[in-house]
Design a protein around this motif. Sequence first.
Motif, PDB file in Angstrom:
ATOM      1  N   GLN A 165       0.849  -1.181   0.000  1.00  0.00           N
ATOM      2  CA  GLN A 165       0.000   0.000   0.000  1.00  0.00           C
ATOM      3  C   GLN A 165       0.889   1.238   0.000  1.00  0.00           C
ATOM      4  O   GLN A 165       1.759   1.374   0.837  1.00  0.00           O
ATOM      5  CB  GLN A 165      -0.896   0.005   1.241  1.00  0.00           C
ATOM      6  CG  GLN A 165      -1.880  -1.148   1.270  1.00  0.00           C
ATOM      7  CD  GLN A 165      -2.867  -1.089   0.117  1.00  0.00           C
ATOM      8  OE1 GLN A 165      -3.406  -0.038  -0.175  1.00  0.00           O
ATOM      9  NE2 GLN A 165      -3.085  -2.199  -0.526  1.00  0.00           N
TER      10      GLN A 165
ATOM     11  N   ASP B  53       0.893   5.452  -0.031  1.00  0.00           N
ATOM     12  CA  ASP B  53       0.077   6.644   0.213  1.00  0.00           C
ATOM     13  C   ASP B  53       0.693   7.821  -0.531  1.00  0.00           C
ATOM     14  O   ASP B  53       1.677   8.404  -0.099  1.00  0.00           O
ATOM     15  CB  ASP B  53       0.022   6.928   1.713  1.00  0.00           C
ATOM     16  CG  ASP B  53      -0.848   8.122   2.043  1.00  0.00           C
ATOM     17  OD1 ASP B  53      -1.530   8.641   1.137  1.00  0.00           O
ATOM     18  OD2 ASP B  53      -0.854   8.534   3.212  1.00  0.00           O
TER      19      ASP B  53
ATOM     20  N   SER C  72      -0.365  10.754  -0.898  1.00  0.00           N
ATOM     21  CA  SER C  72      -0.621  12.082  -0.339  1.00  0.00           C
ATOM     22  C   SER C  72       0.548  12.584   0.501  1.00  0.00           C
ATOM     23  O   SER C  72       0.597  13.751   0.858  1.00  0.00           O
ATOM     24  CB  SER C  72      -1.893  12.077   0.499  1.00  0.00           C
ATOM     25  OG  SER C  72      -1.712  11.282   1.652  1.00  0.00           O
ATOM     26  N   THR C  73       1.481  11.711   0.826  1.00  0.00           N
ATOM     27  CA  THR C  73       2.598  12.116   1.679  1.00  0.00           C
ATOM     28  C   THR C  73       3.930  12.174   0.953  1.00  0.00           C
ATOM     29  O   THR C  73       4.950  12.415   1.573  1.00  0.00           O
ATOM     30  CB  THR C  73       2.730  11.149   2.866  1.00  0.00           C
ATOM     31  OG1 THR C  73       2.980   9.836   2.363  1.00  0.00           O
ATOM     32  CG2 THR C  73       1.487  11.158   3.719  1.00  0.00           C
TER      33      THR C  73
END
Length: 100
Positions: free
Chosen positions: A36, A38, A40-41
């Motif tokens: 997974q 992310d 957005s970071t």
Amino acid sequence: MHRMTKLAIVAGVLALCACASGRYGDQSTMPGEKAQVDCSTVRCAECPELQTPALKPPNCCRCVPVDTKIKDCSTVRCAACPEGQHPALTPPDCCRCVPD
């Protein structure tokens, strides 16, 4: 050129840390099980003119063409800009980093 050298070094260190963490591309996972990510970071290296980071897993920082049909930047999600910069938020290249 000095700024691009710094950016390349930072991107290299981030990539090295991501590889060393074992979170991404771990060969011990079951087949069909994906890591997974992310998006957005992430902080991506600068893309060429008229391109922007994809911000979609698994390769969040892959440069893709800017959508020239965008008229409103209020719903656009941008990658983090380098320190001292922020997204322009003006169409068509909403995520172009500009000085603070």
